[in-house]
Write an enzyme that holds these catalytic residues in place. Structure first.
Site, PDB file in Angstrom:
ATOM      1  N   LEU A 297      17.557  -5.938  -7.884  1.00  0.00           N
ATOM      2  CA  LEU A 297      17.541  -5.415  -6.518  1.00  0.00           C
ATOM      3  C   LEU A 297      16.113  -4.965  -6.235  1.00  0.00           C
ATOM      4  O   LEU A 297      15.587  -4.065  -6.903  1.00  0.00           O
ATOM      5  CB  LEU A 297      18.524  -4.240  -6.365  1.00  0.00           C
ATOM      6  CG  LEU A 297      18.534  -3.606  -4.970  1.00  0.00           C
ATOM      7  CD1 LEU A 297      18.923  -4.621  -3.895  1.00  0.00           C
ATOM      8  CD2 LEU A 297      19.501  -2.431  -4.916  1.00  0.00           C
ATOM      9  N   GLY A 301       8.494  -2.505  -0.155  1.00  0.00           N
ATOM     10  CA  GLY A 301       7.474  -1.451  -0.084  1.00  0.00           C
ATOM     11  C   GLY A 301       7.990  -0.267   0.703  1.00  0.00           C
ATOM     12  O   GLY A 301       9.196  -0.060   0.805  1.00  0.00           O
ATOM     13  N   GLY A 302       7.076   0.508   1.244  1.00  0.00           N
ATOM     14  CA  GLY A 302       7.468   1.632   2.084  1.00  0.00           C
ATOM     15  C   GLY A 302       7.197   2.983   1.455  1.00  0.00           C
ATOM     16  O   GLY A 302       7.120   3.989   2.166  1.00  0.00           O
ATOM     17  N   ASP A 306       0.818  10.705   1.026  1.00  0.00           N
ATOM     18  CA  ASP A 306       0.670  11.928   1.824  1.00  0.00           C
ATOM     19  C   ASP A 306      -0.795  12.109   2.213  1.00  0.00           C
ATOM     20  O   ASP A 306      -1.543  12.821   1.555  1.00  0.00           O
ATOM     21  CB  ASP A 306       1.179  13.124   1.014  1.00  0.00           C
ATOM     22  CG  ASP A 306       1.453  14.338   1.887  1.00  0.00           C
ATOM     23  OD1 ASP A 306       1.194  14.261   3.107  1.00  0.00           O
ATOM     24  OD2 ASP A 306       1.906  15.363   1.348  1.00  0.00           O
ATOM     25  N   CYS A 528     -21.503  -0.104  18.817  1.00  0.00           N
ATOM     26  CA  CYS A 528     -21.705   0.394  20.181  1.00  0.00           C
ATOM     27  C   CYS A 528     -20.410   0.189  20.944  1.00  0.00           C
ATOM     28  O   CYS A 528     -20.355  -0.481  21.956  1.00  0.00           O
ATOM     29  CB  CYS A 528     -22.877  -0.293  20.848  1.00  0.00           C
ATOM     30  SG  CYS A 528     -22.915  -2.047  20.609  1.00  0.00           S
TER      31      CYS A 528
END
Ligand SMILES: *Cc1c(COP(=O)(O)O)cnc(C)c1O
Length: 661
Positions: A297, A301-302, A306, A528
């Site tokens: 399983l 990602g995720g 912090d 710029c």
């Protein structure tokens, strides 16, 4: 003059005050801290290992002609992050009596730079860390760098193949198994399944297949649109069933071994992750019950970083620890499988950001500072003279009543009337503007009004700083009055997510932390482009700050800023806006007796970046040479000046694209 609370005892500022101000321990531990001398220390091996002084490191690199901006990589941090990830999953597995194991894969899209990938593969070897590819070029590099011994259940890392796939992608992936790799072709669209089955028949091999599920549990935050029913990738419930039927019909249901999902990156709320795992665990159980031979399983990602140290579910943070993450995955999957009597899968995560973000620090120098002219000290000196014959007024001219009103407002500012004083000042300034429009106010008086108005704002802001809380209607003053610090970098090149996604990165000076930063500033880059600025900064409150506390520059001394946690996504998403190229990169290893600069990768020269937009440096030089010859012939330029121009031009082409100091 307004009274400052005189009894507020001033204690000497220390590095510990700076650590608190910039939230260093909150987002930086255990890798970054400040020493008593005010320098940032990096401890790449985490808690126990040796430390390096970042300022000394930058100084010694500059002595080696490595100019700023400079990206410092600490491969030991990558190794420590991988170790942390595995130990958290091992603890979770032990805690919940999870009868299965964890295998990580590093998703290449997060940062594909060769030396970094090699460092990750080397550090991941003891853990059988695998790689995840999302395109043909990523697969190509994975096939070359990931070691394999034809031992899928033992020491080999998995090679997870995601993304849209054509025949070549699938053929390359399938044939990799003949080289001893363990490729898993994750079906994202039903068409890929047919191709995979057809090619495996042709190659006479048994493929390892996965399916990517489109979860209905919607993510939250920035990538929420990439999940749920309208997600770009993955198979819906009817499509999953169709895939199972297709496999069953061809007698290859045993090849379906992996269930994958991915709900987006930087998922700040643990609730979102739990909901997704719960749904995926049920899908896993259901597919096994349909006869699929699932073993893995893969939760995608995720796993967030912090960036502001607030431990909240703000975009820049996460309200869970690595350990919570692992615990919740193990617990949810175990519960669903146990309930259904299904064997527990090997858990896989494709954690890119969480592995790579911490290892890189971008160092840039401040080139100059700008405060609005109204705020410069000379203007205030002129103000403090209350007689109307101050230097800039001619005796014949009498001062307008509004100027006097503002001067009185300024003189009366006190901690208990800040809002009133501010609104008076605004009103007088607005009145002055309309009087000017109708010709009732001279330019000289208008200038006085503006100077006084800004002086009032500044005075009110200084008073506000001594108060425990700032009234809402005055909260913008800090940002309005902030100085601009010009930094030698391109946001588009080195911090693209801060421009594209308003992502926050911790930024602080890497020295002088033992003195109080008295300025409040926003940062402007070299491009710029008015977007080329940084004007939101992380705060441990979880609410961003519109300014950054910095020190006034000291003439003749460099002032170095570090942008931290930039190891994920920034390099590859960066663009060559204004033709600023890649920054210099140094890979630094700590050693018991110091450090070693393992690799030095020079940033782009102007020639290289121009080549990317198809200009040839030699042609350019030749074109300019011809122009100088014409100008010499027509006596528009003297020969020495022409030579000076050509030499400067050629040197410019050979050199770094950033400002040299
Ligand atoms: C982007 C991506 C990842 C990496 O996500 P992080 O949040 O950086 O860990 C993993 N898997 C897939 C399929 C992705 O698209």
């Amino acid at each position: 003059m307004p009274a400052l609370p005189a009894d507020r005892k001033r204690v000497a500022w220390t590095s510990a005050d700076s650590e608190e101000l910039y939230g260093l321990p909150a987002w930086g531990a255990p890798y970054f801290s400040a020493d008593a001398g005010g320098h940032v220390l990096v401890s790449p091996q985490g808690g126990g290992g040796a430390s390096l002084d970042l300022y000394d490191l930058v100084t010694s690199l500059r002595q080696r002609d490595v100019e700023l901006p400079l990206l410092l990589r600490f491969p030991d941090i990558l190794a420590d992050r991988i170790g942390q990830l595995y130990s958290c999953f091992e603890r979770a597995i032990a805690r919940y009596g999870y009868d299965g194991s964890y295998r990580g894969v590093y998703p290449l899209k997060c940062n594909q730079q060769r030396h970094l990938v090699e460092a990750i593969v080397a550090a991941g070897r003891p853990y059988c860390l695998g790689l995840e590819a999302g395109s043909k070029p990523e697969l190509a590099l994975a096939l070359a760098v990931l070691e394999a011994h034809g031992d899928p259940s033992g020491t080999d890392g998995l090679l997870i193949c995601n993304g849209y796939k054509d025949r070549d992608y699938i053929a390359m992936a399938l044939l990799a198994s003949r080289l001893g790799q363990t490729p898993v072709v994750v079906v994202e669209q039903l068409e890929e399944l047919a191709i995979a089955l057809e090619l495996s028949h042709e190659f006479n091999l048994e493929p390892l297949l996965g399916v990517r599920a489109k979860l209905s549990a919607a993510g939250s935050g920035r990538w929420s649109a990439s999940t749920g029913d309208r997600a770009k990738f993955g198979l819906s419930a009817p499509q999953l069933l169709a895939a199972v039927e297709q496999l069953r019909a061809s007698g290859q249901l045993q090849c379906l071994q992996l269930l994958h999902f991915h709900i987006g990156s930087q998922i700040a709320a643990i609730g979102t992750i739990k909901a997704a795992i719960r749904e995926a665990a049920q899908l896993y159980v259901a597919l096994v019950q349909l006869g699929a031979n699932l073993h893995y399983l893969d939760v995608g990602g995720g796993l967030a970083v912090d960036y502001d140290g607030s431990k909240t579910h703000s975009d820049a943070s996460k309200n869970y620890s690595l350990q919570n993450y692992a615990n919740d995955i193990a617990a949810e999957v175990k519960e669903a499988c146990d309930r259904a009597g299904v064997a527990l899968p090997t858990l896989i995560s494709e954690s890119g950001r969480a592995i790579a973000a911490h290892h890189a620090v971008l160092i840039a120098n401040v080139l100059g500072i700008n405060t609005p002219p109204e705020l410069q000290p000379s203007a205030e000196i002129a103000l403090s003279r209350s007689d109307s014959s101050s230097s800039d007024s001619s005796p014949a001219e009498s001062e307008h009543a509004l100027v006097r009103e503002l001067r009185d407002t300024y003189a009366a500012i006190a901690p208990d009337n800040l809002q009133e004083s501010y609104h008076d000042a605004v009103q007088f300034k607005d009145e002055a503007a309309s009087l000017f429009d109708f010709g009732y106010l001279s330019l000289r008086d208008r200038a006085r009004v503006e100077r006084l108005y800004w002086a009032c704002c500044r005075q009110i802001r200084d008073c506000l700083r001594t108060l425990p809380s700032v009234p809402d209607d005055l909260s913008h003053l800090e940002a309005t009055l902030a100085a601009t610090y010009y930094v030698n970098l391109s946001v588009f090149r080195s911090l693209p997510d801060s421009w594209a996604l308003q992502q926050l990165f911790p930024i602080l000076p890497i020295h002088r932390l033992d003195t109080e930063p008295s300025e409040r500033a926003t940062l402007a880059d070299l491009t710029c482009d008015s977007d080329g600025r940084l004007d939101r900064f992380p705060s441990t409150s979880g609410h961003s700050k519109p300014f950054l506390e910095l020190h006034p520059p000291v003439a003749g001394e460099p002032y170095y800023l570090g942008v931290f946690l930039v190891g994920a996504y920034q390099e590859i998403l960066g663009s060559a806006h204004n033709l600023f190229g890649d920054a210099n990169v140094a890979h630094v290893r700590v050693r018991p007796d110091g450090y070693q600069i393992e690799h030095l990768i020079r940033g782009d020269t102007a020639t290289e970046i121009l080549a990317r937009v198809h200009y040839d440096a030699e042609d350019l030089v030749e074109a300019l040479r011809r122009r100088t010859e014409c100008a010499i012939a027509s006596q528009q330029i003297a020969l020495p000046d022409a030579q000076r121009l050509l030499r400067t031009y050629e040197r410019g082409l050979r050199n770094y694209t950033y400002l040299e100091q």
